[in-house]
Enzyme design. Structure first.
Site, PDB file in Angstrom:
ATOM      1  N   ASN A 111       0.888  -1.411   0.291  1.00  0.00           N
ATOM      2  CA  ASN A 111       0.549  -0.199  -0.105  1.00  0.00           C
ATOM      3  C   ASN A 111       0.953   1.226  -0.027  1.00  0.00           C
ATOM      4  O   ASN A 111       2.108   0.954   0.711  1.00  0.00           O
ATOM      5  CB  ASN A 111      -0.629   0.323   1.160  1.00  0.00           C
ATOM      6  N   SER A 161       4.205   6.919   2.862  1.00  0.00           N
ATOM      7  CA  SER A 161       5.239   5.618   3.239  1.00  0.00           C
ATOM      8  C   SER A 161       4.390   4.358   1.853  1.00  0.00           C
ATOM      9  O   SER A 161       3.561   4.541   1.439  1.00  0.00           O
ATOM     10  CB  SER A 161       4.537   5.097   4.608  1.00  0.00           C
ATOM     11  N   ASP A 196      -2.978   0.105   7.506  1.00  0.00           N
ATOM     12  CA  ASP A 196      -2.201   1.160   7.893  1.00  0.00           C
ATOM     13  C   ASP A 196      -0.631   0.976   8.840  1.00  0.00           C
ATOM     14  O   ASP A 196       0.183   1.560   9.029  1.00  0.00           O
ATOM     15  CB  ASP A 196      -2.476   2.450   7.471  1.00  0.00           C
TER      16      ASP A 196
HETATM   17  C1  GAR Z   1      -3.136   8.561  -2.583  1.00  0.00           C
HETATM   18  O1  GAR Z   1      -2.160   9.730  -2.169  1.00  0.00           O
HETATM   19  C2  GAR Z   1      -2.693   7.216  -1.698  1.00  0.00           C
HETATM   20  O2  GAR Z   1      -1.107   7.933  -0.595  1.00  0.00           O
HETATM   21  C3  GAR Z   1      -3.840   7.960  -0.591  1.00  0.00           C
HETATM   22  O3  GAR Z   1      -4.919   7.600  -1.611  1.00  0.00           O
HETATM   23  C4  GAR Z   1      -4.392   8.821  -3.137  1.00  0.00           C
HETATM   24  C5  GAR Z   1      -5.012   8.179  -4.402  1.00  0.00           C
HETATM   25  O4  GAR Z   1      -4.622   9.057  -5.400  1.00  0.00           O
HETATM   26  N1  GAR Z   1      -4.318   6.758  -0.040  1.00  0.00           N
HETATM   27  C6  GAR Z   1      -4.738   6.583   0.990  1.00  0.00           C
HETATM   28  O5  GAR Z   1      -5.158   7.387   1.265  1.00  0.00           O
HETATM   29  C7  GAR Z   1      -4.603   5.400   1.009  1.00  0.00           C
HETATM   30  N2  GAR Z   1      -4.832   5.270   2.703  1.00  0.00           N
HETATM   31  P1  GAR Z   1      -5.232   8.924  -6.575  1.00  0.00           P
HETATM   32  O6  GAR Z   1      -5.841   7.883  -7.106  1.00  0.00           O
HETATM   33  O7  GAR Z   1      -4.519  10.058  -7.305  1.00  0.00           O
HETATM   34  O8  GAR Z   1      -3.413   7.436  -6.467  1.00  0.00           O
END
Ligand code: GAR
Length: 190
Positions: free
Chosen positions: A105, A134, A143
């Site tokens: 993740n 991370s 997480d």
């Molecule tokens: C990203 O910033 C990722 O790190 C976060 O969602 C976003 C998705 O962006 N993930 C989380 O918060 C997971 N807990 P994207 O759809 O443009 O790839």
């Protein structure tokens, strides 16, 4: 060759970065996108890249039914490794155990800080000077799995939250693609 599945729920910029990376890669392939929202923009991205996708309805079905279906799809597609890229569902301990392949993740904070949703905004609204990304293995603790890589960034509040989000995304795209490629290469060697 590693057969990769990406799980995503939203915009899919990380999916896009991964798809671009593996398009040029002669060894590993993204064979599947799992998405839990039928209107997610990531589905358009999958179509553009010719990546097969499955939309999974978490609302109409029980979590067990949903996860059993995903497990079947993973098996049918002989998936070797999963990258979560903005997938906003929590995978159960049973799913992780039954899948028995690496699940990775990416999270927009310096874990263990700001686990869960809205991590970026919570970091921005804190008094912290730095935040970051991370990349970690997924285990039953949300997480909380073993860290693979973290990268830091200074929080410049004069430039606003949108600017920070863009910078975080740049970091994510750069490092998630690199980590993904390295992990797939290692899988191939083992
Ligand atoms: C990203 O910033 C990722 O790190 C976060 O969602 C976003 C998705 O962006 N993930 C989380 O918060 C997971 N807990 P994207 O759809 O443009 O790839």
């Amino acid at each position: 060759m590693a057969r990769i599945a990406v799980f995503a729920s939203g915009n899919g910029s990380n999916f896009e970065a991964l798809a671009a990376k593996f398009k040029d890669d002669k060894i590993h392939n993204i064979v599947l996108l799992i998405c839990d929202r039928k209107n997610a923009y990531v589905l358009e991205r999958a179509k553009n890249h010719g990546v097969k996708f499955e939309i999974i309805n978490y609302v109409k079905n029980s979590k067990k039914e949903v996860e059993d279906r995903i497990l079947r799809i993973l098996k049918e597609n002989e998936v070797d490794i999963i990258f979560l890229a903005g997938f906003m569902r929590i995978l159960s301990a049973e799913f992780i155990e039954k899948a028995s392949i690496p699940i990775i993740n990416i999270h927009p904070s310096l874990l263990p800080k700001y686990k869960g949703t809205e991590a970026l905004r919570r970091a921005y609204e804190s008094t912290d000077d730095i935040t970051g990304i991370s990349i970690h293995y997924v285990n039953k603790e949300v997480d909380g799995g073993e860290l693979i890589l973290q990268k830091e960034i200074i929080i410049d509040r004069d430039k606003g939250l949108d600017f920070l989000e863009k910078e975080i995304h740049k970091l994510e795209h750069k490092w998630y693609t690199k980590v993904a490629k390295d992990l797939c290469d290692k899988l191939e060697e083992s």
